[in-house]
Scaffold this motif. Sequence first.
Motif, mmCIF file in Angstrom:
data_model
loop_
_atom_site.group_PDB
_atom_site.id
_atom_site.type_symbol
_atom_site.label_atom_id
_atom_site.label_comp_id
_atom_site.label_asym_id
_atom_site.label_seq_id
_atom_site.Cartn_x
_atom_site.Cartn_y
_atom_site.Cartn_z
ATOM 1 N N ILE A 3 85.569 -65.186 -16.936
ATOM 2 C CA ILE A 3 85.013 -63.797 -16.812
ATOM 3 C C ILE A 3 83.696 -63.876 -17.683
ATOM 4 N N ILE A 4 83.484 -64.672 -18.604
ATOM 5 C CA ILE A 4 81.965 -64.800 -19.287
ATOM 6 C C ILE A 4 80.909 -65.193 -18.024
ATOM 7 N N GLU A 5 81.404 -66.237 -17.463
ATOM 8 C CA GLU A 5 80.459 -66.711 -16.281
ATOM 9 C C GLU A 5 80.310 -65.609 -15.106
ATOM 10 N N GLU A 6 81.265 -64.806 -14.793
ATOM 11 C CA GLU A 6 81.080 -63.811 -13.868
ATOM 12 C C GLU A 6 80.008 -62.787 -14.400
ATOM 13 N N GLU A 7 80.250 -62.387 -15.590
ATOM 14 C CA GLU A 7 79.423 -61.431 -16.331
ATOM 15 C C GLU A 7 77.952 -62.252 -16.318
ATOM 16 N N ASP A 8 77.870 -63.290 -16.644
ATOM 17 C CA ASP A 8 76.435 -63.931 -16.601
ATOM 18 C C ASP A 8 75.889 -63.911 -15.223
ATOM 19 N N THR A 9 76.756 -64.216 -14.333
ATOM 20 C CA THR A 9 76.191 -64.234 -13.001
ATOM 21 C C THR A 9 75.692 -62.590 -12.462
ATOM 22 N N THR A 10 76.552 -61.763 -12.866
ATOM 23 C CA THR A 10 76.231 -60.307 -12.518
ATOM 24 C C THR A 10 74.955 -59.897 -13.219
ATOM 25 N N LYS A 11 74.728 -60.439 -14.326
ATOM 26 C CA LYS A 11 73.419 -60.098 -14.986
ATOM 27 C C LYS A 11 72.417 -60.603 -14.248
ATOM 28 N N GLU A 12 72.655 -62.046 -13.844
ATOM 29 C CA GLU A 12 71.434 -62.618 -13.565
ATOM 30 C C GLU A 12 71.009 -62.166 -12.100
ATOM 31 N N PHE A 13 72.136 -61.748 -11.282
ATOM 32 C CA PHE A 13 71.982 -60.924 -10.100
ATOM 33 C C PHE A 13 71.083 -59.846 -10.292
ATOM 34 N N ARG A 14 71.574 -58.823 -11.199
ATOM 35 C CA ARG A 14 70.897 -57.670 -11.376
ATOM 36 C C ARG A 14 69.340 -57.827 -11.831
ATOM 37 N N ARG A 15 69.307 -58.986 -12.502
ATOM 38 C CA ARG A 15 67.739 -59.125 -13.267
ATOM 39 C C ARG A 15 66.976 -59.692 -11.721
ATOM 40 N N LEU A 16 67.700 -60.567 -10.994
ATOM 41 C CA LEU A 16 67.059 -60.963 -9.851
ATOM 42 C C LEU A 16 66.543 -59.753 -9.046
ATOM 43 N N GLU A 17 67.641 -58.684 -8.700
ATOM 44 C CA GLU A 17 67.511 -57.594 -7.918
ATOM 45 C C GLU A 17 66.353 -56.843 -8.622
ATOM 46 N N THR A 18 66.262 -56.522 -9.904
ATOM 47 C CA THR A 18 65.234 -55.703 -10.338
ATOM 48 C C THR A 18 63.915 -56.297 -10.130
ATOM 49 N N ALA A 19 63.994 -57.747 -10.214
ATOM 50 C CA ALA A 19 62.545 -58.351 -10.093
ATOM 51 C C ALA A 19 62.110 -58.207 -8.674
ATOM 52 N N LEU A 20 62.944 -58.419 -7.670
ATOM 53 C CA LEU A 20 62.840 -58.367 -6.246
ATOM 54 C C LEU A 20 62.133 -56.881 -5.883
ATOM 55 N N THR A 21 62.747 -56.052 -6.482
ATOM 56 C CA THR A 21 62.415 -54.547 -6.505
ATOM 57 C C THR A 21 61.079 -54.417 -6.969
ATOM 58 N N ASP A 22 60.629 -54.986 -8.342
ATOM 59 C CA ASP A 22 59.277 -54.948 -8.653
ATOM 60 C C ASP A 22 58.226 -55.655 -7.615
ATOM 61 N N VAL A 23 58.669 -56.806 -7.189
ATOM 62 C CA VAL A 23 57.815 -57.382 -6.208
ATOM 63 C C VAL A 23 57.543 -56.634 -5.074
ATOM 64 N N MET A 24 58.673 -55.754 -4.490
ATOM 65 C CA MET A 24 58.296 -55.207 -3.383
ATOM 66 C C MET A 24 57.434 -53.984 -3.489
ATOM 67 N N LYS A 25 57.699 -53.386 -4.809
ATOM 68 C CA LYS A 25 56.704 -52.527 -5.133
ATOM 69 C C LYS A 25 55.246 -52.994 -5.350
ATOM 70 N N GLN A 26 55.303 -54.114 -5.780
ATOM 71 C CA GLN A 26 53.635 -54.594 -6.046
ATOM 72 C C GLN A 26 53.185 -55.009 -4.817
ATOM 73 N N ILE A 27 54.007 -55.519 -3.564
ATOM 74 C CA ILE A 27 53.699 -55.665 -2.075
ATOM 75 C C ILE A 27 53.307 -54.420 -1.477
ATOM 76 N N LYS A 28 53.972 -53.270 -1.768
ATOM 77 C CA LYS A 28 53.557 -51.985 -1.284
ATOM 78 C C LYS A 28 52.344 -51.566 -1.760
ATOM 79 N N GLU A 29 52.091 -51.694 -3.261
ATOM 80 C CA GLU A 29 50.779 -51.383 -3.860
ATOM 81 C C GLU A 29 49.735 -52.131 -3.126
ATOM 82 N N ILE A 30 49.825 -53.359 -3.015
ATOM 83 C CA ILE A 30 48.798 -54.265 -2.723
ATOM 84 C C ILE A 30 48.585 -53.949 -1.186
#
Length: 278
Positions: A3-30
């Motif tokens: 259960i702990i590993e799944e939570e860590d994976t979920t958090k990492e996935f969300r973090r990556l998803e947030t980072a990807l969203t920021d990158v997409m926004k930067q690409i749009k801005e560029i």
Amino acid sequence: MVIIEEEDTTKEFRRLETALTDVMKQIKEITRVAKQRRQLIKRMEPLAEENEKLKEARNLSEKNIQRAQRERDFVESNARDLEYQKGVLTEKLATVFEQVRSQSEQLAAVSSQLKSACKQLERKTEQLDSVSKQKAGYHHKVKAQFDVLVQEAKVQKESFDAIVTAIKSMLDCVDLELATQHDGRWQRSDTVVQRCKAAWENFKIFNRDTIMTIATHVLTVVRSHYPTIDLQSIGGGFTKGLSDAETQQLEDEVEDTAKTLAGDIDLFGETDGNGEAQ
């Protein structure tokens, strides 16, 4: 543990998803900035062309200013030369007309003397005819007196011819030719006197025509700069209430411009069509 590993994976996935969203926004801005930059470059292209045109216009204006300065210097030089020539010619004309006036007075006196001599000659001739009819013995004496009178008339006639010859060169200076009669003799004294008077009148007419030419040229230049100006008010003279001191000040201020305008006028046909001396 799982259960702990799944939570860590979920958090990492969300973090990556947030980072990807920021990158997409930067690409749009560029992308948006790049698009604006392209639009800005397209807008600046006409400005660059306009800037080149302005540079060419400025260079052309500088060349025109330099050419105008050279033309102004040339006009000022011609004006000074014309003013000097005018002064010299005026002095010569004044001298010639003074001589003509003096010679005219002498011609009038000689003419009067000739008329008087002719009358005397006529009276003497009548007397001689009367004496000849009355006393034939006095023929030789009367003939001698007649010869003396004839000789005196010849001397006076020669003096008159000498005066006419002397004045002919002066009349030629003002384009007046001294005509001769059919038998080759000079015209009578009264005709020569009339020609002298005509020379003086022609000189006054020339001065009036010169003033009219200069005034017409000045008003034409004024009208070319100010098309709506009222020339009738200018023809009325100075503005009312203008003092002599103010009038003199205005004349001093326009003196240089007047000399420049006078240089544009060829009074004696001494320049060609390009304004250069012949």
